[in-house]
Design a protein around this motif. Structure first.
Motif, PDB file in Angstrom:
ATOM      1  N   TYR A 184     -13.467   7.414  -0.230  1.00  0.00           N
ATOM      2  CA  TYR A 184     -11.975   6.369  -1.453  1.00  0.00           C
ATOM      3  C   TYR A 184     -13.217   5.454  -1.285  1.00  0.00           C
ATOM      4  O   TYR A 184     -13.783   4.854  -0.085  1.00  0.00           O
ATOM      5  N   SER A 185     -12.315   4.458  -2.320  1.00  0.00           N
ATOM      6  CA  SER A 185     -12.760   3.603  -2.296  1.00  0.00           C
ATOM      7  C   SER A 185     -12.551   2.160  -1.875  1.00  0.00           C
ATOM      8  O   SER A 185     -11.621   2.152  -1.017  1.00  0.00           O
ATOM      9  N   CYS A 186     -14.250   0.979  -1.427  1.00  0.00           N
ATOM     10  CA  CYS A 186     -13.558  -0.081  -0.503  1.00  0.00           C
ATOM     11  C   CYS A 186     -12.900  -0.431  -0.518  1.00  0.00           C
ATOM     12  O   CYS A 186     -11.940  -1.477  -0.192  1.00  0.00           O
ATOM     13  N   ALA A 187     -11.912  -0.592  -2.094  1.00  0.00           N
ATOM     14  CA  ALA A 187     -10.514  -1.632  -2.156  1.00  0.00           C
ATOM     15  C   ALA A 187      -9.856  -1.155  -1.187  1.00  0.00           C
ATOM     16  O   ALA A 187      -8.753  -1.556  -0.821  1.00  0.00           O
ATOM     17  N   TYR A 188      -9.655   0.287  -1.356  1.00  0.00           N
ATOM     18  CA  TYR A 188      -8.898   0.661   0.327  1.00  0.00           C
ATOM     19  C   TYR A 188      -8.693   0.223   1.257  1.00  0.00           C
ATOM     20  O   TYR A 188      -8.251  -0.502   1.955  1.00  0.00           O
ATOM     21  N   SER A 189      -9.807   0.383   2.399  1.00  0.00           N
ATOM     22  CA  SER A 189     -10.577  -0.717   2.984  1.00  0.00           C
ATOM     23  C   SER A 189     -10.181  -1.735   3.351  1.00  0.00           C
ATOM     24  O   SER A 189     -10.055  -2.017   4.457  1.00  0.00           O
ATOM     25  N   SER A 190     -10.021  -2.271   2.803  1.00  0.00           N
ATOM     26  CA  SER A 190     -10.504  -4.125   2.329  1.00  0.00           C
ATOM     27  C   SER A 190      -9.281  -4.818   1.879  1.00  0.00           C
ATOM     28  O   SER A 190      -8.906  -6.221   2.014  1.00  0.00           O
ATOM     29  N   SER A 191      -7.987  -4.096   2.064  1.00  0.00           N
ATOM     30  CA  SER A 191      -6.532  -4.435   1.094  1.00  0.00           C
ATOM     31  C   SER A 191      -5.250  -3.485   1.886  1.00  0.00           C
ATOM     32  O   SER A 191      -5.581  -2.627   1.858  1.00  0.00           O
ATOM     33  N   ILE A 192      -5.111  -4.580   1.849  1.00  0.00           N
ATOM     34  CA  ILE A 192      -3.453  -4.505   2.158  1.00  0.00           C
ATOM     35  C   ILE A 192      -2.384  -4.977   1.568  1.00  0.00           C
ATOM     36  O   ILE A 192      -0.947  -4.696   1.672  1.00  0.00           O
ATOM     37  N   SER A 193      -2.884  -6.054   0.798  1.00  0.00           N
ATOM     38  CA  SER A 193      -1.807  -6.419  -0.502  1.00  0.00           C
ATOM     39  C   SER A 193      -1.770  -5.889  -1.970  1.00  0.00           C
ATOM     40  O   SER A 193      -3.131  -6.542  -2.634  1.00  0.00           O
ATOM     41  N   TRP A 194      -1.196  -5.041  -2.777  1.00  0.00           N
ATOM     42  CA  TRP A 194      -0.938  -4.478  -4.125  1.00  0.00           C
ATOM     43  C   TRP A 194      -0.030  -5.073  -4.804  1.00  0.00           C
ATOM     44  O   TRP A 194       0.762  -4.605  -4.313  1.00  0.00           O
ATOM     45  N   GLY A 195      -1.244  -6.430  -5.817  1.00  0.00           N
ATOM     46  CA  GLY A 195       0.774  -6.675  -6.906  1.00  0.00           C
ATOM     47  C   GLY A 195       1.158  -5.312  -7.445  1.00  0.00           C
ATOM     48  O   GLY A 195       1.858  -5.894  -8.352  1.00  0.00           O
ATOM     49  N   SER A 196      -0.202  -4.504  -7.962  1.00  0.00           N
ATOM     50  CA  SER A 196       0.344  -3.297  -9.087  1.00  0.00           C
ATOM     51  C   SER A 196       0.064  -2.561  -8.304  1.00  0.00           C
ATOM     52  O   SER A 196      -0.889  -2.289  -7.157  1.00  0.00           O
ATOM     53  N   SER A 197       0.015  -0.639  -8.585  1.00  0.00           N
ATOM     54  CA  SER A 197       0.249   0.222  -8.436  1.00  0.00           C
ATOM     55  C   SER A 197      -1.927   0.058  -7.937  1.00  0.00           C
ATOM     56  O   SER A 197      -2.298   1.278  -7.864  1.00  0.00           O
ATOM     57  N   SER A 198      -2.493  -0.683  -9.468  1.00  0.00           N
ATOM     58  CA  SER A 198      -3.574  -0.276  -9.430  1.00  0.00           C
ATOM     59  C   SER A 198      -4.634  -1.400  -9.741  1.00  0.00           C
ATOM     60  O   SER A 198      -5.261  -1.785  -9.850  1.00  0.00           O
ATOM     61  N   THR A 199      -3.808  -2.437  -8.578  1.00  0.00           N
ATOM     62  CA  THR A 199      -4.127  -4.123  -8.016  1.00  0.00           C
ATOM     63  C   THR A 199      -4.338  -4.273  -6.969  1.00  0.00           C
ATOM     64  O   THR A 199      -3.420  -5.324  -6.367  1.00  0.00           O
ATOM     65  N   PRO A 200      -5.145  -4.393  -6.424  1.00  0.00           N
ATOM     66  CA  PRO A 200      -5.259  -4.953  -5.019  1.00  0.00           C
ATOM     67  C   PRO A 200      -5.950  -6.871  -4.902  1.00  0.00           C
ATOM     68  O   PRO A 200      -6.288  -6.516  -6.159  1.00  0.00           O
ATOM     69  N   ASN A 201      -4.751  -7.617  -3.813  1.00  0.00           N
ATOM     70  CA  ASN A 201      -5.224  -8.512  -3.691  1.00  0.00           C
ATOM     71  C   ASN A 201      -5.981  -9.261  -2.972  1.00  0.00           C
ATOM     72  O   ASN A 201      -6.421  -8.755  -2.217  1.00  0.00           O
ATOM     73  N   GLY A 202      -6.945  -9.824  -3.868  1.00  0.00           N
ATOM     74  CA  GLY A 202      -8.452  -9.488  -3.162  1.00  0.00           C
ATOM     75  C   GLY A 202      -7.492 -10.925  -1.707  1.00  0.00           C
ATOM     76  O   GLY A 202      -7.145 -11.496  -1.940  1.00  0.00           O
ATOM     77  N   LYS A 203      -8.777 -11.249  -1.277  1.00  0.00           N
ATOM     78  CA  LYS A 203      -8.501 -12.059   0.552  1.00  0.00           C
ATOM     79  C   LYS A 203      -9.149 -13.010   0.410  1.00  0.00           C
ATOM     80  O   LYS A 203     -10.416 -12.438   0.150  1.00  0.00           O
ATOM     81  N   GLU A 204      -9.303 -14.249   0.931  1.00  0.00           N
ATOM     82  CA  GLU A 204     -10.107 -15.225   1.365  1.00  0.00           C
ATOM     83  C   GLU A 204     -10.576 -15.210   2.678  1.00  0.00           C
ATOM     84  O   GLU A 204      -9.408 -14.922   3.394  1.00  0.00           O
ATOM     85  N   THR A 205     -11.418 -14.983   2.899  1.00  0.00           N
ATOM     86  CA  THR A 205     -12.552 -14.838   4.588  1.00  0.00           C
ATOM     87  C   THR A 205     -12.598 -15.972   4.728  1.00  0.00           C
ATOM     88  O   THR A 205     -12.839 -16.811   6.141  1.00  0.00           O
ATOM     89  N   ASN A 206     -12.358 -17.484   3.791  1.00  0.00           N
ATOM     90  CA  ASN A 206     -13.751 -18.535   4.334  1.00  0.00           C
ATOM     91  C   ASN A 206     -12.380 -19.458   4.682  1.00  0.00           C
ATOM     92  O   ASN A 206     -11.146 -20.131   3.702  1.00  0.00           O
TER      93      ASN A 206
END
Length: 451
Positions: free
Chosen positions: A168-190
Protein backbone atom coordinates in the motif's frame (compact mmCIF):
# COMPACT_ATOMS: atom_id res chain seq x y z
CA UNK A 1 -26.45 32.16 4.97
CA UNK A 2 -26.86 32.52 8.72
CA UNK A 3 -26.87 35.88 10.54
CA UNK A 4 -23.67 34.79 12.26
CA UNK A 5 -21.92 34.36 8.93
CA UNK A 6 -23.02 37.63 7.37
CA UNK A 7 -22.41 39.80 10.43
CA UNK A 8 -19.34 38.28 11.97
CA UNK A 9 -17.06 35.96 10.06
CA UNK A 10 -16.05 38.17 7.14
CA UNK A 11 -16.10 41.63 8.72
CA UNK A 12 -14.36 41.82 12.09
CA UNK A 13 -10.69 41.58 11.24
CA UNK A 14 -7.52 43.28 12.50
CA UNK A 15 -5.01 44.02 9.75
CA UNK A 16 -1.35 44.98 9.50
CA UNK A 17 1.82 44.05 7.54
CA UNK A 18 0.69 40.86 5.85
CA UNK A 19 -1.53 39.89 8.76
CA UNK A 20 -5.27 39.39 8.71
CA UNK A 21 -6.40 38.48 12.22
CA UNK A 22 -10.00 37.35 12.42
CA UNK A 23 -11.72 37.96 15.74
CA UNK A 24 -13.94 35.76 17.87
CA UNK A 25 -17.65 36.46 18.14
CA UNK A 26 -18.38 39.76 19.88
CA UNK A 27 -21.87 40.91 20.75
CA UNK A 28 -20.93 44.60 20.43
CA UNK A 29 -20.19 44.13 16.75
CA UNK A 30 -23.31 42.20 15.85
CA UNK A 31 -26.00 44.02 13.93
CA UNK A 32 -29.33 42.66 15.15
CA UNK A 33 -32.14 44.59 13.50
CA UNK A 34 -34.50 41.62 13.49
CA UNK A 35 -33.51 40.18 16.85
CA UNK A 36 -34.57 41.06 20.34
CA UNK A 37 -32.32 43.09 22.59
CA UNK A 38 -31.12 39.98 24.44
CA UNK A 39 -30.81 37.76 21.36
CA UNK A 40 -27.67 36.66 19.59
CA UNK A 41 -27.37 35.01 16.19
CA UNK A 42 -26.71 31.28 16.43
CA UNK A 43 -22.99 30.50 16.17
CA UNK A 44 -21.96 28.12 13.38
CA UNK A 45 -21.26 24.46 14.05
CA UNK A 46 -17.75 23.04 13.78
CA UNK A 47 -16.39 19.53 13.17
CA UNK A 48 -13.02 18.01 14.03
CA UNK A 49 -11.74 14.49 13.43
CA UNK A 50 -8.75 13.07 15.29
CA UNK A 51 -6.96 9.83 14.38
CA UNK A 52 -4.72 7.69 16.58
CA UNK A 53 -2.88 4.59 15.28
CA UNK A 54 -2.58 0.93 16.25
CA UNK A 55 -5.91 0.48 18.02
CA UNK A 56 -6.28 0.49 21.82
CA UNK A 57 -6.33 -1.83 24.82
CA UNK A 58 -10.10 -2.30 24.76
CA UNK A 59 -10.20 -3.78 28.27
CA UNK A 60 -9.03 -0.43 29.66
CA UNK A 61 -11.06 1.64 27.18
CA UNK A 62 -14.63 0.32 27.24
CA UNK A 63 -16.99 1.45 30.06
CA UNK A 64 -18.77 -1.37 31.87
CA UNK A 65 -22.06 0.54 32.08
CA UNK A 66 -24.13 1.96 29.23
CA UNK A 67 -26.19 5.14 29.28
CA UNK A 68 -25.64 7.91 31.84
CA UNK A 69 -23.48 7.64 34.93
CA UNK A 70 -20.87 5.29 33.49
CA UNK A 71 -17.49 4.97 35.18
CA UNK A 72 -14.56 6.10 33.08
CA UNK A 73 -12.07 3.27 32.47
CA UNK A 74 -8.40 4.00 33.08
CA UNK A 75 -7.59 5.10 29.52
CA UNK A 76 -10.46 7.60 29.53
CA UNK A 77 -9.75 8.99 33.02
CA UNK A 78 -8.18 12.22 31.67
CA UNK A 79 -11.65 13.11 30.32
CA UNK A 80 -13.26 13.25 33.78
CA UNK A 81 -13.78 17.03 33.65
CA UNK A 82 -15.58 16.81 30.30
CA UNK A 83 -17.41 13.50 30.76
CA UNK A 84 -20.77 15.28 30.50
CA UNK A 85 -19.71 16.55 27.06
CA UNK A 86 -18.77 13.11 25.80
CA UNK A 87 -20.35 10.16 24.01
CA UNK A 88 -18.42 6.90 24.16
CA UNK A 89 -19.67 4.86 21.20
CA UNK A 90 -19.08 1.10 21.11
CA UNK A 91 -19.92 -1.20 18.21
CA UNK A 92 -19.02 0.82 15.12
CA UNK A 93 -17.27 -1.02 12.28
CA UNK A 94 -15.21 -0.17 9.20
CA UNK A 95 -15.75 -3.19 6.96
CA UNK A 96 -13.69 -1.62 4.17
CA UNK A 97 -10.70 -1.56 6.48
CA UNK A 98 -10.69 -5.35 6.27
CA UNK A 99 -8.66 -7.17 3.64
CA UNK A 100 -11.73 -8.25 1.65
CA UNK A 101 -9.43 -10.29 -0.56
CA UNK A 102 -6.52 -7.81 -0.65
CA UNK A 103 -4.26 -9.53 1.88
CA UNK A 104 -2.09 -7.76 4.48
CA UNK A 105 -1.85 -4.00 4.91
CA UNK A 106 -4.27 -3.41 7.78
CA UNK A 107 -2.52 -0.28 9.08
CA UNK A 108 -2.58 1.55 5.76
CA UNK A 109 -6.23 0.61 5.29
CA UNK A 110 -7.09 1.75 8.83
CA UNK A 111 -6.06 5.33 8.05
CA UNK A 112 -7.42 5.58 4.52
CA UNK A 113 -10.79 4.14 5.55
CA UNK A 114 -11.06 6.13 8.80
CA UNK A 115 -13.03 9.06 7.33
CA UNK A 116 -13.91 7.63 3.91
CA UNK A 117 -15.45 4.23 4.59
CA UNK A 118 -14.06 3.20 1.18
CA UNK A 119 -11.90 0.21 0.29
CA UNK A 120 -8.50 1.53 -0.81
CA UNK A 121 -6.94 0.15 -3.98
CA UNK A 122 -3.89 -1.92 -3.10
CA UNK A 123 -1.09 -0.15 -4.92
CA UNK A 124 2.12 1.65 -4.15
CA UNK A 125 2.05 3.48 -7.47
CA UNK A 126 0.36 6.64 -8.69
CA UNK A 127 -3.03 4.95 -9.20
CA UNK A 128 -4.14 5.28 -5.58
CA UNK A 129 -7.86 5.26 -4.89
CA UNK A 130 -10.00 5.56 -1.77
CA UNK A 131 -13.03 7.84 -1.39
CA UNK A 132 -14.09 11.34 -0.42
CA UNK A 133 -13.72 11.75 3.35
CA UNK A 134 -16.46 13.10 5.60
CA UNK A 135 -14.56 16.31 6.37
CA UNK A 136 -14.21 17.08 2.66
CA UNK A 137 -17.83 16.22 1.95
CA UNK A 138 -18.67 18.99 4.43
CA UNK A 139 -15.99 21.32 3.01
CA UNK A 140 -17.32 20.92 -0.52
CA UNK A 141 -20.75 22.06 0.67
CA UNK A 142 -19.85 24.71 3.25
CA UNK A 143 -16.17 25.54 2.85
CA UNK A 144 -16.96 28.75 0.95
CA UNK A 145 -18.37 30.27 4.13
CA UNK A 146 -14.92 30.60 5.74
CA UNK A 147 -11.50 31.80 4.57
CA UNK A 148 -10.05 28.29 4.90
CA UNK A 149 -12.29 25.49 3.64
CA UNK A 150 -10.68 23.05 6.06
CA UNK A 151 -7.54 22.51 8.08
CA UNK A 152 -5.47 19.30 7.80
CA UNK A 153 -2.97 18.78 10.60
CA UNK A 154 -0.65 16.06 11.84
CA UNK A 155 2.19 15.38 14.25
CA UNK A 156 4.27 13.03 12.10
CA UNK A 157 5.36 13.80 8.54
CA UNK A 158 4.41 11.35 5.85
CA UNK A 159 5.28 10.46 2.30
CA UNK A 160 2.87 10.59 -0.63
CA UNK A 161 4.60 7.82 -2.56
CA UNK A 162 6.44 4.57 -1.95
CA UNK A 163 5.45 1.34 -0.24
CA UNK A 164 4.70 1.81 3.46
CA UNK A 165 2.59 -1.25 4.28
CA UNK A 166 2.52 -4.55 2.40
CA UNK A 167 2.08 -3.02 -1.05
CA UNK A 168 0.00 0.00 0.00
CA UNK A 169 1.23 3.47 -0.89
CA UNK A 170 2.53 5.67 1.91
CA UNK A 171 -0.25 8.10 0.95
CA UNK A 172 -2.72 5.75 2.62
CA UNK A 173 -0.79 5.56 5.89
CA UNK A 174 -0.25 9.30 6.28
CA UNK A 175 -3.61 10.71 5.15
CA UNK A 176 -7.13 10.63 6.55
CA UNK A 177 -8.54 13.57 4.55
CA UNK A 178 -9.38 12.85 0.90
CA UNK A 179 -10.69 15.58 -1.42
CA UNK A 180 -11.53 13.02 -4.09
CA UNK A 181 -11.14 9.28 -4.54
CA UNK A 182 -7.64 9.82 -5.95
CA UNK A 183 -6.50 12.89 -4.00
CA UNK A 184 -5.41 12.67 -0.36
CA UNK A 185 -4.96 16.07 1.28
CA UNK A 186 -1.49 16.72 2.60
CA UNK A 187 -1.26 17.62 6.28
CA UNK A 188 0.81 20.33 7.94
CA UNK A 189 3.01 19.10 10.78
CA UNK A 190 4.71 22.39 11.72
CA UNK A 191 2.46 24.36 14.10
CA UNK A 192 4.27 27.62 13.35
CA UNK A 193 3.39 27.34 9.67
CA UNK A 194 -0.23 26.64 10.61
CA UNK A 195 -0.23 29.74 12.81
CA UNK A 196 1.11 31.86 9.94
CA UNK A 197 -1.54 30.44 7.63
CA UNK A 198 -4.35 31.23 10.05
CA UNK A 199 -3.27 34.85 10.35
CA UNK A 200 -1.95 35.60 6.86
CA UNK A 201 -3.77 37.95 4.49
CA UNK A 202 -3.98 35.24 1.86
CA UNK A 203 -1.38 36.77 -0.51
CA UNK A 204 1.51 34.30 -0.29
CA UNK A 205 4.33 36.47 -1.67
CA UNK A 206 3.43 39.41 0.55
CA UNK A 207 2.86 37.14 3.53
CA UNK A 208 6.30 35.51 3.16
CA UNK A 209 8.06 38.85 2.78
CA UNK A 210 6.35 40.42 5.77
CA UNK A 211 6.87 37.31 7.88
CA UNK A 212 10.63 37.66 7.32
CA UNK A 213 10.41 41.34 8.24
CA UNK A 214 8.52 40.57 11.47
CA UNK A 215 11.06 37.91 12.39
CA UNK A 216 13.96 40.25 11.64
CA UNK A 217 12.39 42.87 13.90
CA UNK A 218 11.65 40.15 16.49
CA UNK A 219 8.08 41.37 16.76
CA UNK A 220 4.83 39.57 17.41
CA UNK A 221 2.00 39.43 14.90
CA UNK A 222 0.07 41.41 17.52
CA UNK A 223 2.52 44.30 17.28
CA UNK A 224 1.41 44.86 13.71
CA UNK A 225 -2.31 44.92 14.45
CA UNK A 226 -2.05 46.92 17.68
CA UNK A 227 -3.36 50.17 16.18
CA UNK A 228 -6.38 48.39 14.75
CA UNK A 229 -6.91 46.62 18.08
CA UNK A 230 -6.83 49.88 20.05
CA UNK A 231 -9.37 51.51 17.75
CA UNK A 232 -11.62 48.48 17.94
CA UNK A 233 -11.42 48.20 21.73
CA UNK A 234 -12.70 51.77 22.14
CA UNK A 235 -15.92 50.79 20.36
CA UNK A 236 -16.61 47.64 22.40
CA UNK A 237 -18.71 47.06 25.47
CA UNK A 238 -17.03 46.05 28.72
CA UNK A 239 -17.56 42.30 28.29
CA UNK A 240 -16.23 42.35 24.73
CA UNK A 241 -13.23 44.44 25.78
CA UNK A 242 -12.36 41.70 28.25
CA UNK A 243 -12.96 39.05 25.58
CA UNK A 244 -10.66 40.87 23.14
CA UNK A 245 -7.91 41.16 25.78
CA UNK A 246 -8.20 37.45 26.62
CA UNK A 247 -8.08 36.48 22.96
CA UNK A 248 -5.02 38.60 22.16
CA UNK A 249 -3.26 37.38 25.32
CA UNK A 250 -3.95 33.81 24.24
CA UNK A 251 -2.53 34.44 20.77
CA UNK A 252 0.62 36.00 22.22
CA UNK A 253 1.09 33.01 24.55
CA UNK A 254 0.82 30.61 21.60
CA UNK A 255 3.39 32.71 19.72
CA UNK A 256 5.72 32.46 22.71
CA UNK A 257 5.38 28.68 22.79
CA UNK A 258 5.93 28.44 19.04
CA UNK A 259 9.09 30.55 19.28
CA UNK A 260 10.34 28.37 22.12
CA UNK A 261 9.64 25.24 20.06
CA UNK A 262 11.51 26.65 17.06
CA UNK A 263 14.58 27.29 19.21
CA UNK A 264 14.60 23.85 20.78
CA UNK A 265 17.70 21.77 20.03
CA UNK A 266 17.16 18.71 17.89
CA UNK A 267 15.63 15.92 19.98
CA UNK A 268 17.17 12.53 20.52
CA UNK A 269 14.58 10.07 19.26
CA UNK A 270 14.08 6.50 18.14
CA UNK A 271 15.32 6.02 14.58
CA UNK A 272 11.85 4.81 13.52
CA UNK A 273 10.34 8.22 14.20
CA UNK A 274 11.25 11.02 11.75
CA UNK A 275 10.86 14.38 13.48
CA UNK A 276 9.92 17.36 11.29
CA UNK A 277 12.28 20.31 11.55
CA UNK A 278 11.03 23.24 13.53
CA UNK A 279 8.55 21.35 15.70
CA UNK A 280 8.73 20.96 19.49
CA UNK A 281 10.98 18.22 20.80
CA UNK A 282 8.24 17.41 23.31
CA UNK A 283 5.61 15.30 21.55
CA UNK A 284 2.84 16.30 23.95
CA UNK A 285 3.56 19.99 23.38
CA UNK A 286 3.50 19.35 19.62
CA UNK A 287 0.01 17.84 19.84
CA UNK A 288 -1.24 20.57 22.16
CA UNK A 289 -0.02 23.30 19.80
CA UNK A 290 -1.92 21.62 16.98
CA UNK A 291 -4.98 21.55 19.23
CA UNK A 292 -4.47 25.28 19.83
CA UNK A 293 -4.44 25.82 16.06
CA UNK A 294 -7.80 24.06 15.73
CA UNK A 295 -9.29 26.16 18.52
CA UNK A 296 -7.99 29.38 16.95
CA UNK A 297 -9.37 28.38 13.57
CA UNK A 298 -12.80 27.63 15.07
CA UNK A 299 -12.85 30.57 17.48
CA UNK A 300 -12.22 33.11 14.71
CA UNK A 301 -14.41 31.30 12.15
CA UNK A 302 -11.39 31.03 9.87
CA UNK A 303 -12.46 27.44 9.34
CA UNK A 304 -15.18 25.14 10.67
CA UNK A 305 -13.66 21.81 9.64
CA UNK A 306 -10.40 20.25 10.85
CA UNK A 307 -8.61 16.91 10.91
CA UNK A 308 -5.56 15.91 12.91
CA UNK A 309 -3.47 12.73 12.91
CA UNK A 310 -1.76 12.42 16.28
CA UNK A 311 0.48 9.90 14.50
CA UNK A 312 0.53 8.04 11.19
CA UNK A 313 -0.96 4.60 10.75
CA UNK A 314 1.42 1.95 12.02
CA UNK A 315 3.52 4.53 13.84
CA UNK A 316 6.36 2.90 15.73
CA UNK A 317 7.54 5.92 17.68
CA UNK A 318 8.62 5.29 21.23
CA UNK A 319 7.25 7.15 24.26
CA UNK A 320 10.29 8.02 26.31
CA UNK A 321 8.17 10.59 28.17
CA UNK A 322 6.19 7.66 29.56
CA UNK A 323 9.30 5.54 30.22
CA UNK A 324 8.33 3.35 27.28
CA UNK A 325 11.34 2.81 25.00
CA UNK A 326 9.48 0.27 22.86
CA UNK A 327 7.96 1.26 19.53
CA UNK A 328 4.17 1.70 19.61
CA UNK A 329 3.53 -0.55 16.60
CA UNK A 330 5.76 -3.28 17.98
CA UNK A 331 3.95 -3.14 21.32
CA UNK A 332 0.55 -3.37 19.63
CA UNK A 333 1.44 -6.95 18.63
CA UNK A 334 1.11 -7.89 22.27
CA UNK A 335 -0.13 -11.51 21.95
CA UNK A 336 -1.87 -11.06 25.29
CA UNK A 337 1.30 -10.14 27.18
CA UNK A 338 0.24 -8.19 30.28
CA UNK A 339 3.33 -5.97 30.34
CA UNK A 340 2.86 -4.93 26.72
CA UNK A 341 -0.87 -4.34 27.26
CA UNK A 342 -0.08 -2.12 30.24
CA UNK A 343 2.29 -0.03 28.11
CA UNK A 344 -0.30 0.22 25.35
CA UNK A 345 -2.83 1.50 27.89
CA UNK A 346 -0.36 4.17 29.03
CA UNK A 347 0.16 5.30 25.42
CA UNK A 348 -3.59 5.31 24.83
CA UNK A 349 -4.14 7.35 28.00
CA UNK A 350 -1.46 9.83 26.93
CA UNK A 351 -3.26 10.41 23.62
CA UNK A 352 -6.59 10.81 25.41
CA UNK A 353 -5.00 13.35 27.77
CA UNK A 354 -4.14 15.51 24.73
CA UNK A 355 -7.75 15.19 23.55
CA UNK A 356 -8.84 16.31 27.03
CA UNK A 357 -6.64 19.39 26.65
CA UNK A 358 -8.41 20.26 23.41
CA UNK A 359 -11.91 19.71 24.79
CA UNK A 360 -11.27 21.69 27.98
CA UNK A 361 -9.86 24.55 25.94
CA UNK A 362 -12.90 24.53 23.67
CA UNK A 363 -15.21 24.45 26.68
CA UNK A 364 -13.40 27.47 28.15
CA UNK A 365 -13.79 29.47 24.92
CA UNK A 366 -16.99 31.58 24.86
CA UNK A 367 -19.15 31.21 21.76
CA UNK A 368 -22.51 32.98 21.56
CA UNK A 369 -24.49 32.21 24.71
CA UNK A 370 -22.40 29.08 25.32
CA UNK A 371 -18.92 27.84 24.51
CA UNK A 372 -17.08 26.43 21.53
CA UNK A 373 -17.60 22.81 22.62
CA UNK A 374 -21.35 23.39 22.82
CA UNK A 375 -21.37 24.18 19.11
CA UNK A 376 -18.91 21.53 17.93
CA UNK A 377 -18.59 17.83 17.16
CA UNK A 378 -15.17 16.29 17.82
CA UNK A 379 -14.78 12.68 16.66
CA UNK A 380 -11.77 10.82 18.05
CA UNK A 381 -10.74 7.26 17.36
CA UNK A 382 -8.69 4.65 15.53
CA UNK A 383 -9.31 2.67 12.37
CA UNK A 384 -8.27 -0.50 14.21
CA UNK A 385 -9.83 -1.92 17.33
CA UNK A 386 -7.12 -4.20 18.76
CA UNK A 387 -3.64 -3.75 17.33
CA UNK A 388 -2.77 -7.41 17.77
CA UNK A 389 -5.84 -8.78 15.96
CA UNK A 390 -5.90 -5.94 13.42
CA UNK A 391 -9.69 -6.10 13.57
CA UNK A 392 -12.05 -3.37 12.37
CA UNK A 393 -15.23 -4.05 14.36
CA UNK A 394 -16.12 -2.45 17.70
CA UNK A 395 -13.81 0.46 16.99
CA UNK A 396 -12.75 2.80 19.83
CA UNK A 397 -14.73 5.96 19.05
CA UNK A 398 -15.52 9.09 21.07
CA UNK A 399 -17.82 11.92 20.00
CA UNK A 400 -17.43 15.09 22.06
CA UNK A 401 -19.49 18.25 22.01
CA UNK A 402 -23.17 19.11 21.80
CA UNK A 403 -23.38 19.88 18.08
CA UNK A 404 -25.28 23.11 18.68
CA UNK A 405 -27.84 21.33 20.86
CA UNK A 406 -28.38 18.40 18.47
CA UNK A 407 -26.43 15.82 20.50
CA UNK A 408 -27.04 14.56 24.03
CA UNK A 409 -23.63 13.61 25.46
CA UNK A 410 -22.62 12.27 28.87
CA UNK A 411 -23.41 8.67 27.89
CA UNK A 412 -21.92 5.39 26.81
CA UNK A 413 -23.79 4.40 23.66
CA UNK A 414 -23.49 0.71 22.79
CA UNK A 415 -24.82 -0.18 19.34
CA UNK A 416 -24.95 -3.44 17.38
CA UNK A 417 -21.53 -4.56 16.10
CA UNK A 418 -21.12 -4.23 12.32
CA UNK A 419 -22.95 -0.89 12.30
CA UNK A 420 -20.97 1.14 9.72
CA UNK A 421 -18.98 4.00 11.19
CA UNK A 422 -20.11 5.94 8.14
CA UNK A 423 -23.62 5.99 9.65
CA UNK A 424 -22.16 8.20 12.39
CA UNK A 425 -20.68 10.45 9.70
CA UNK A 426 -24.06 10.74 7.99
CA UNK A 427 -25.60 11.92 11.26
CA UNK A 428 -22.78 14.40 11.83
CA UNK A 429 -23.17 15.84 8.33
CA UNK A 430 -26.91 16.27 8.94
CA UNK A 431 -26.20 18.24 12.11
CA UNK A 432 -23.51 20.27 10.38
CA UNK A 433 -26.06 21.39 7.81
CA UNK A 434 -24.46 19.52 4.89
CA UNK A 435 -26.55 16.33 4.44
CA UNK A 436 -25.65 13.92 1.66
CA UNK A 437 -27.19 10.71 0.33
CA UNK A 438 -24.37 8.40 1.38
CA UNK A 439 -20.70 8.25 2.27
CA UNK A 440 -18.52 5.17 1.94
CA UNK A 441 -20.45 2.08 3.02
CA UNK A 442 -23.13 3.91 5.01
CA UNK A 443 -26.51 2.25 5.31
CA UNK A 444 -28.38 5.10 6.99
CA UNK A 445 -28.11 7.42 9.98
CA UNK A 446 -26.90 6.47 13.45
CA UNK A 447 -29.75 6.76 15.91
CA UNK A 448 -29.31 7.56 19.59
CA UNK A 449 -27.08 10.63 19.36
CA UNK A 450 -29.92 12.71 20.77
CA UNK A 451 -32.65 11.50 23.10
Amino acid sequence: MSPFTTNISRRNVLRGLGVSMALPFMESLTSRPLLGANSLPAPPKRMAFIFVPNGVNLADWTPQQTGYGFDLPSILQPLAQVQDDLLVISGLTHDKGRANGDGPGDHARSASVFLTGAQPRKTDGANIRSGVSVDQAAAQAAGHLTRLRSLELGCEPGRSAGNCDSGYSCAYSSSISWGSSSTPNGKETNPKLVFERLFSNGKQQETDKNKLRREALKKSILDFVSDDAKRLKASLGRNDQRKLDEYLTGVREIERRLDHASNDPAPIVDIDYPVPEGTPKDYGEHIRLMCDMMVLGFQTDTTRIATCMFANAGSNRSYQNLDIPNGHHALSHHRGDDEKLSKISKINQFHVAQLAYLLKKMKATPDGHGNLLDNSMVCYGSGLSDGDRHNNENLPVLLAGHGGGTITPGRHLSIPTETPMCNLFMSMLDRFGTPIDYIGDSTGRLSGLDI
